[in-house]
Scaffold this motif. Structure first.
Motif, mmCIF file in Angstrom:
data_model
loop_
_atom_site.group_PDB
_atom_site.id
_atom_site.type_symbol
_atom_site.label_atom_id
_atom_site.label_comp_id
_atom_site.label_asym_id
_atom_site.label_seq_id
_atom_site.Cartn_x
_atom_site.Cartn_y
_atom_site.Cartn_z
ATOM 1 N N LEU A 21 0.816 -1.210 0.000
ATOM 2 C CA LEU A 21 0.000 0.000 0.000
ATOM 3 C C LEU A 21 0.856 1.269 0.000
ATOM 4 C CD1 LEU A 21 -2.744 -1.055 2.604
ATOM 5 C CD2 LEU A 21 -2.954 -0.980 0.103
ATOM 6 N N SER A 47 0.044 4.625 -1.866
ATOM 7 C CA SER A 47 -1.004 5.529 -1.379
ATOM 8 C C SER A 47 -0.503 6.448 -0.284
ATOM 9 C CB SER A 47 -2.207 4.725 -0.869
ATOM 10 O OG SER A 47 -1.851 3.940 0.252
ATOM 11 N N LEU A 50 -6.386 4.450 -4.418
ATOM 12 C CA LEU A 50 -6.639 3.015 -4.398
ATOM 13 C C LEU A 50 -8.007 2.739 -5.009
ATOM 14 C CD1 LEU A 50 -5.160 2.096 -0.938
ATOM 15 C CD2 LEU A 50 -4.708 0.820 -3.047
ATOM 16 N N TYR A 73 -4.522 0.216 -7.991
ATOM 17 C CA TYR A 73 -4.454 1.672 -7.918
ATOM 18 C C TYR A 73 -4.930 2.296 -9.225
ATOM 19 C CZ TYR A 73 -1.103 1.152 -4.002
ATOM 20 O OH TYR A 73 -0.492 0.845 -2.812
ATOM 21 N N ARG A 101 -8.615 -1.501 -2.508
ATOM 22 C CA ARG A 101 -7.628 -1.618 -1.420
ATOM 23 C C ARG A 101 -7.323 -3.073 -1.083
ATOM 24 N NH1 ARG A 101 -5.937 1.994 2.479
ATOM 25 N NH2 ARG A 101 -4.992 1.030 4.320
#
Length: 207
Positions: free
Chosen positions: A132, A135, A145, A153, A148
């Motif tokens: 992640l 982000s 995102l 993305y 998620r």
């Protein structure tokens, strides 16, 4: 695939250029796709210098049904640490995992997003996990995102925007992560990654 002999991309935590990872994965993916009955156009596998946008345009000219841009990930300088490998100082990061990117500017965004989510599901079934860090609220990141849970993305990359067919950019893992770099260098890992993408494409593309 991205990178070339002249511009090999990121360098792993062990000093291996991204291009070597990209080429090996591209060849494995092409082999599995052909075994599954697909026609495959490999662009840049010989290390020739072709920009990402130009690669998308070549795929469009060839009337490809789908475009996958293969990469291996890095991290922003603020997230890097230093260690020594065989007497040479190298950079590494703690971030680990794959990422998938789609663009709303792509003319087939809905199919692109559906296939990216299918890829994420197949990758998770194979035991892979996403990162992640794209982000993160830092310059150079702040990517939206789209999903998620599956590591998808949104990003308006030229290689996605200029493709005339559904397109996904795939970061197979973070080669500046010391564990990812070793794992991604193994033929068995490449076979699992490629198998996940082939299974996803077989299920998500319109017949």
């Amino acid at each position: 695939m991205s990178g070339s002999l002249q511009a090999p991309g990121a360098v792993s935590a062990y000093g291996v250029p991204e291009f070597e990872y990209n080429r090996a994965l591209a060849l494995e993916l092409a082999q599995q796709l052909r075994r599954a009955g697909h026609l495959v156009l490999l662009i840049g596998a010989e290390g020739d210098e072709t920009g990402l946008a130009a690669r998308a345009q070549l795929a469009t000219a060839a009337r490809a049904r789908f475009f996958v841009s293969l990469h291996h990930d890095s991290a922003q300088p603020r997230f890097l640490k230093q260690w020594t490998v065989n007497g040479t100082a190298r950079w590494y990061t703690d971030f680990s995992g794959y990422s998938l990117f789609v663009s709303r500017s792509n003319p087939a965004f809905a199919v692109s997003a559906g296939c990216a989510r299918a890829m994420g599901r197949q990758l998770r079934e194979q035991g892979f996990r996403h990162t992640l860090h794209h982000s993160a609220d830092v310059p150079g990141e702040r990517r939206t995102l789209y999903d998620r849970e599956l590591g998808v993305y949104e990003a308006d990359f030229a290689v996605l925007r200029r493709a005339g067919m559904p397109a996904v950019l795939f970061e197979a893992g973070v080669i500046l992560n010391r564990d990812d770099a070793l794992m991604l260098g193994r033929p068995a890992t490449r076979a699992r990654l490629a198998g996940a993408l082939v299974a996803a494409l077989d299920g998500c593309l319109p017949r």
